[in-house]
Scaffold this active site. Structure first.
Site, PDB file in Angstrom:
ATOM      1  N   PHE A 123       0.829  -1.205   0.000  1.00 58.15           N
ATOM      2  CA  PHE A 123       0.000   0.000   0.000  1.00 58.15           C
ATOM      3  C   PHE A 123       0.868   1.262   0.000  1.00 58.15           C
ATOM      4  O   PHE A 123       1.837   1.381   0.751  1.00 58.15           O
ATOM      5  CB  PHE A 123      -0.887  -0.030   1.254  1.00 58.15           C
ATOM      6  CG  PHE A 123      -1.697   1.219   1.472  1.00 58.15           C
ATOM      7  CD1 PHE A 123      -2.848   1.456   0.745  1.00 58.15           C
ATOM      8  CD2 PHE A 123      -1.307   2.157   2.424  1.00 58.15           C
ATOM      9  CE1 PHE A 123      -3.604   2.598   0.956  1.00 58.15           C
ATOM     10  CE2 PHE A 123      -2.055   3.291   2.651  1.00 58.15           C
ATOM     11  CZ  PHE A 123      -3.209   3.519   1.909  1.00 58.15           C
ATOM     12  N   ASP A 180     -26.385 -21.907 -11.275  1.00 59.73           N
ATOM     13  CA  ASP A 180     -25.010 -21.534 -10.936  1.00 59.73           C
ATOM     14  C   ASP A 180     -24.183 -21.349 -12.207  1.00 59.73           C
ATOM     15  O   ASP A 180     -24.713 -21.154 -13.313  1.00 59.73           O
ATOM     16  CB  ASP A 180     -24.427 -22.603  -9.988  1.00 59.73           C
ATOM     17  CG  ASP A 180     -23.396 -22.043  -9.021  1.00 59.73           C
ATOM     18  OD1 ASP A 180     -22.252 -21.843  -9.455  1.00 59.73           O
ATOM     19  OD2 ASP A 180     -23.740 -21.799  -7.849  1.00 59.73           O
ATOM     20  N   ASP A 181     -22.900 -21.418 -12.071  1.00 60.94           N
ATOM     21  CA  ASP A 181     -21.918 -21.143 -13.119  1.00 60.94           C
ATOM     22  C   ASP A 181     -22.177 -21.961 -14.396  1.00 60.94           C
ATOM     23  O   ASP A 181     -22.536 -23.137 -14.310  1.00 60.94           O
ATOM     24  CB  ASP A 181     -20.547 -21.521 -12.543  1.00 60.94           C
ATOM     25  CG  ASP A 181     -19.398 -20.965 -13.332  1.00 60.94           C
ATOM     26  OD1 ASP A 181     -19.643 -20.381 -14.397  1.00 60.94           O
ATOM     27  OD2 ASP A 181     -18.256 -21.114 -12.862  1.00 60.94           O
ATOM     28  N   ARG A 185      -7.447 -20.247 -11.499  1.00 64.40           N
ATOM     29  CA  ARG A 185      -8.619 -20.848 -12.143  1.00 64.40           C
ATOM     30  C   ARG A 185      -8.787 -20.324 -13.577  1.00 64.40           C
ATOM     31  O   ARG A 185      -9.885 -20.019 -14.033  1.00 64.40           O
ATOM     32  CB  ARG A 185      -9.878 -20.543 -11.330  1.00 64.40           C
ATOM     33  CG  ARG A 185     -10.899 -21.671 -11.382  1.00 64.40           C
ATOM     34  CD  ARG A 185     -12.228 -21.251 -10.792  1.00 64.40           C
ATOM     35  NE  ARG A 185     -13.131 -22.381 -10.690  1.00 64.40           N
ATOM     36  CZ  ARG A 185     -14.453 -22.284 -10.652  1.00 64.40           C
ATOM     37  NH1 ARG A 185     -15.018 -21.111 -10.685  1.00 64.40           N
ATOM     38  NH2 ARG A 185     -15.201 -23.341 -10.565  1.00 64.40           N
ATOM     39  N   LYS A 240     -26.197 -14.784  -6.788  1.00 64.20           N
ATOM     40  CA  LYS A 240     -25.007 -15.260  -6.062  1.00 64.20           C
ATOM     41  C   LYS A 240     -23.793 -14.604  -6.705  1.00 64.20           C
ATOM     42  O   LYS A 240     -23.517 -14.826  -7.890  1.00 64.20           O
ATOM     43  CB  LYS A 240     -24.924 -16.784  -6.175  1.00 64.20           C
ATOM     44  CG  LYS A 240     -23.698 -17.410  -5.513  1.00 64.20           C
ATOM     45  CD  LYS A 240     -23.806 -18.934  -5.601  1.00 64.20           C
ATOM     46  CE  LYS A 240     -22.571 -19.649  -5.127  1.00 64.20           C
ATOM     47  NZ  LYS A 240     -22.644 -21.097  -5.388  1.00 64.20           N
ATOM     48  N   MET A 249     -16.421 -14.873  -6.579  1.00 60.12           N
ATOM     49  CA  MET A 249     -15.099 -14.263  -6.822  1.00 60.12           C
ATOM     50  C   MET A 249     -14.059 -15.344  -6.538  1.00 60.12           C
ATOM     51  O   MET A 249     -13.848 -15.698  -5.391  1.00 60.12           O
ATOM     52  CB  MET A 249     -14.944 -13.081  -5.865  1.00 60.12           C
ATOM     53  CG  MET A 249     -13.871 -12.095  -6.198  1.00 60.12           C
ATOM     54  SD  MET A 249     -12.291 -12.703  -5.695  1.00 60.12           S
ATOM     55  CE  MET A 249     -11.970 -11.771  -4.259  1.00 60.12           C
ATOM     56  N   CYS A 291     -20.107 -14.586  -2.166  1.00 58.60           N
ATOM     57  CA  CYS A 291     -19.384 -15.850  -2.281  1.00 58.60           C
ATOM     58  C   CYS A 291     -17.991 -15.537  -2.796  1.00 58.60           C
ATOM     59  O   CYS A 291     -17.808 -14.612  -3.593  1.00 58.60           O
ATOM     60  CB  CYS A 291     -20.125 -16.759  -3.273  1.00 58.60           C
ATOM     61  SG  CYS A 291     -19.326 -18.344  -3.577  1.00 58.60           S
ATOM     62  N   ASP A 343     -16.896 -11.364   5.421  1.00 57.84           N
ATOM     63  CA  ASP A 343     -16.488 -10.273   6.303  1.00 57.84           C
ATOM     64  C   ASP A 343     -17.608  -9.246   6.407  1.00 57.84           C
ATOM     65  O   ASP A 343     -18.579  -9.268   5.638  1.00 57.84           O
ATOM     66  CB  ASP A 343     -15.194  -9.632   5.782  1.00 57.84           C
ATOM     67  CG  ASP A 343     -15.324  -9.136   4.348  1.00 57.84           C
ATOM     68  OD1 ASP A 343     -16.133  -8.212   4.120  1.00 57.84           O
ATOM     69  OD2 ASP A 343     -14.636  -9.671   3.445  1.00 57.84           O
ATOM     70  N   ASP A 381     -16.930 -23.802   0.284  1.00 61.87           N
ATOM     71  CA  ASP A 381     -17.136 -24.769  -0.793  1.00 61.87           C
ATOM     72  C   ASP A 381     -17.090 -26.195  -0.258  1.00 61.87           C
ATOM     73  O   ASP A 381     -17.310 -27.146  -1.006  1.00 61.87           O
ATOM     74  CB  ASP A 381     -16.068 -24.590  -1.884  1.00 61.87           C
ATOM     75  CG  ASP A 381     -16.513 -23.576  -2.934  1.00 61.87           C
ATOM     76  OD1 ASP A 381     -17.684 -23.162  -2.908  1.00 61.87           O
ATOM     77  OD2 ASP A 381     -15.680 -23.191  -3.780  1.00 61.87           O
ATOM     78  N   GLU A 434     -36.266 -40.933   1.033  1.00 59.41           N
ATOM     79  CA  GLU A 434     -35.443 -39.728   1.215  1.00 59.41           C
ATOM     80  C   GLU A 434     -36.225 -38.473   0.811  1.00 59.41           C
ATOM     81  O   GLU A 434     -36.127 -37.427   1.459  1.00 59.41           O
ATOM     82  CB  GLU A 434     -34.156 -39.842   0.390  1.00 59.41           C
ATOM     83  CG  GLU A 434     -33.162 -40.830   0.982  1.00 59.41           C
ATOM     84  CD  GLU A 434     -31.963 -41.082   0.068  1.00 59.41           C
ATOM     85  OE1 GLU A 434     -30.842 -41.118   0.574  1.00 59.41           O
ATOM     86  OE2 GLU A 434     -32.170 -41.245  -1.168  1.00 59.41           O
TER      87      GLU A 434
END
Ligand code: DGJ
Length: 731
Positions: A281, A367-368, A444, A477, A480, A527, A535, A549, A615
């Site tokens: 910084f 999702d993705d 990734r 969602k 990152m 996420c 946080d 995950d 189930e």
């Protein structure tokens, strides 16, 4: 009045319901920290200060004969640098003449109604009349640097927030190489540090150890608060337990690189300095400019770690999370990620949704993999155009079919990233963080967008807001999935590259501010490869965050246990996934997976079509139970009844309604034993005179009996059995 400034002495005392915090500026203008602990009213605590002529601890030039006066031994509210205090400092300032020094002296204090705000940064808010602000001004007379210390005193919540504004009041450019948010000097006491470390798929593992002499640092230089160290620490006296003893917490309201330093000094005082990460910084501050350092939340408890956690949980729920969803029951969702990963078409998603709907699920999350060329994780991020070929229909058509089942629809995005090979990257290669002449490290197979550039934020705002406006999307969602390397912004000059990481966070916050303001009814879930950015900064925008995950229920016991020390249970994203579990290969019973997921937002992440009829019937029952549990998760009290890290036989926790009219005790056996010793628990937080009926035995007894004599469970055998016991008040 929660802030008292004594007329005669200038001693300033901050009061919360159960704590006091005191400071005082002496004749030299040095702002001493005197106290933070159990309430002492307005008692003047200057007498408790210890001064000694300590060799090699220098004295300010003007006081060179006063050998017992040294910045190196005094407890202070916020330190300068380079002028006599050798402990960890709040600042590292390079002045126009090249000197690295700041000598901060008191220039005034004022009390303001309500809560201060921080430009561009998430911060706690006031719901009306809960908070008073103290503004203290410190100044370096040589350079004109002004530091404004901000204190938000939340009396009932027992929380004191702190932040710092640094203003260049001189005529030359200064460089901030370190600009902490707050310093807390604890003059006395031995403290143990409890912090929350981890890794991807294993976040927030509590670790407790005595603070040794020297400096301990908890931090992240990853451009994200990280899976590896949470921006939250607790200092506890050695004998502090869940229910007794003194402890205090420091939690950053920040989602980027951070640093929390703790130093036990030569005279056994303990200093804690918290703020954004300062490894790289460096912020250039031109004359007249101000830099805002992120907020820190301090809280103190004399009643052990459980109470401290509840103080944080309540405060985050009431004064950090802004979402309209914060107190609303969350829809029971199904997410296709662990059911299909990226191998799906529209029909598959529809069939998963239809089966889920039949069992009572309310929200289908895609999702993705629904956009661009995204059939695996090596490509596609940045091209947010719907892959209609893959879906076999438009997104609007898929959403309409799913809504036709009586379900809401949610979508996954990862806006802060770009993959090479996309149209976005081809059009704007300079929008990715990378250093000229170097091949950037990949994570990734993706690069990090330079969110510090306003045009990147504008582009993402336009793209995402159009997607949300044009489609009936009830949940988002926001993922990152890599940390920052090659931190170099093509938009900044060479001497301002040290600003890039913090500007990135300011850009993320600016984007989230715009989107969440425009779409307040969307349920946003944060996420970062699970809980890599779990946080208080993110919770300002997202009422819930995917906790990890790792969906293995038995591992989750530890992850969710660690998370509960600072964060509300209502924020913990938790799902029932398939067995054997995809991360660990473990097979835990469906009931156990559900019991663990109920200590969170609750949902499913598996292909329900593959389950047996028995189930499926169980899932209908789980959803009905979850509906009863939700009010306790959203508003109730949470107690850790065992230590998930060291109690190897079973893990137990208790959720209790705010009026103590009902409680749910959950127990998971993690290591069944032959000839077992009893599972015995003492409840907490019940009405002592109330009569409670035990759902397992039908027995009725008093709250005080349940808290003192406790509950004994029948023998539990098999793989990871779980039990839920309702205690309903019947009087
Ligand atoms: C990481 C998330 O934590 C997962 O739940 C899933 O959304 C994947 N990313 C998708 O790439």
């Amino acid at each position: 009045m929660s802030i008292h400034i004594a007329q005669q002495t200038g001693v300033i005392t901050l009061h919360t319901a159960r704590t006091s915090y005191q400071m005082w500026a002496d004749e030299q203008g040095v702002l001493h920290h005197l106290y933070y602990g159990p309430s002492v009213g307005n008692a003047d605590l200057r007498d408790t200060e210890f001064r000694s002529d300590c060799g090699f601890s220098p004295n300010p030039g003007e006081l060179h004969l006063q050998r017992d006066y040294s910045l190196d031994t005094l407890c202070q509210e916020y330190t300068g640098c380079g002028v006599g205090d050798f402990r960890v400092s709040c600042l590292n300032v390079q002045n126009p003449d090249g000197s690295i020094a700041a000598d901060l002296r008191f220039a005034g204090a004022e009390v303001l109604p309500g809560k201060y705000a921080l430009p561009g940064l998430p911060a706690a808010f006031d719901n009306g009349g809960e908070c008073e602000t103290l503004r203290v001004t410190l100044r370096d007379d040589v350079t004109g640097l002004t530091v404004t210390l901000l204190y938000g005193v939340y009396e009932q919540a027992d929380v004191i927030t702190r932040a710092a504004l640094l203003q260049n009041g001189g005529s030359g450019v200064i460089r901030l190489r370190k600009a902490a948010s707050a310093c807390l000097d604890l003059p006395f006491g031995e403290w143990e540090l409890l912090h929350f470390h981890g890794r991807h798929c294993m976040e927030r593992q509590p670790e407790r150890a005595p603070l040794p002499h020297g400096v301990q640092v908890i931090g992240s230089g990853r451009g994200a608060s990280s899976h590896h160290h949470n921006p939250f620490v607790i200092l506890a006296e050695p004998h502090a337990t869940e229910t007794a003893g003194e402890c205090l917490g420091a939690m950053l309201v920040y989602s980027g690189s951070f640093r929390i330093e703790m130093e036990v000094s030569q005279l056994h005082s303990t200093r804690l300095v918290a703020g954004l990460g300062d490894g790289t910084f460096c912020w250039t501050l031109a004359p007249g400019e101000t830099f805002a350092a992120p907020e820190v939340l301090f809280s103190y408890s004399s009643d052990g770690l459980g109470e401290l956690s509840r103080q944080y949980q309540r405060f985050l729920r009431d004064n950090i999370i802004r979402s309209t969803w914060k107190a609303r029951p969350r829809p029971i969702l199904i997410n296709n990620w662990e059911a299909t990963y990226m191998n799906f078409d529209g029909e598959t998603i529809y069939r998963i949704a239809r089966q889920a709907r039949e069992l009572g699920v309310e929200l289908m999350v895609l999702d993705d993999g629904w956009f661009g060329r995204r059939d695996n994780d090596t490509s596609g991020l940045g091209d947010w155009q719907v892959n209609e070929k893959k879906l076999g229909c438009t997104l609007a058509e898929l959403i309409e079919r799913i809504r036709g089942l009586g379900m809401d629809f949610g979508l996954w995005v990862e806006p802060e990233m770009v993959c090479p090979g996309t149209a976005l990257y081809a059009a704007h290669p300079d929008w990715a963080l990378s250093i000229p002449g170097r091949t950037p490290a990949m994570g990734r197979s993706q690069l990090v967008l330079d969110m510090g550039r306003p045009e990147v934020v504008d582009y993402l705002y336009e793209t995402l807001s159009a997607l949300l406006r044009e489609n009936h999307i009830s949940y988002v969602k926001w993922d990152m999935n890599r940390n920052m390397t090659d931190v170099f912004s093509r938009a900044l000059p060479a001497d301002r590259q040290g600003e890039a990481a913090h500007r990135y966070m300011l850009g993320v916050y600016a984007l989230l501010e715009r989107l969440t303001a425009e779409f307040p009814d969307i349920l946003w879930e944060g996420c970062s490869g699970g809980g890599g950015r779990f946080d208080a900064g993110m919770l300002h925008y997202f009422p819930q965050i995917w906790c990890s995950d790792d969906t293995d229920a038995i591992q989750r016991l530890k992850i969710q246990y660690g998370t509960s020390f600072g964060y509300p249970i209502s924020a913990v994203g938790s799902h029932v996934s398939a067995a054997p579990n995809h991360q660990t290969g473990r097979t835990a019973p469906l009931n156990t997976r559900a019991v663990v997921a109920m200590a969170g937002t609750f949902g499913y992440e598996l292909d329900l079509q593959l389950l047996s009829e028995a189930e499926k019937q169980d899932i209908r029952r789980q959803i009905a139970v979850c509906k009863q549990v939700q009010p306790l998760v959203l508003q109730g009290r949470y107690d850790r009844l065992t230590d998930a890290m060291t109690d190897t036989y079973f893990t137990a926790w208790q959720l209790t309604a705010p009026d103590a009219a009902a409680a749910l005790v959950s127990v998971v056996v993690v290591d069944p034993k032959p000839n077992p010793w009893p599972i015995h628990l003492r409840c907490r937080g019940l009405a002592p005179d109330g009569l409670y009926k035990n759902s397992l035995t039908g027995h009725v007894t008093t709250g005080s009996a349940l808290m003192a004599a406790g509950l004994t469970l029948p023998m539990q055998t098999g793989d990871y059995p779980a039990t839920q016991i309702w205690l309903e008040r019947v009087d």
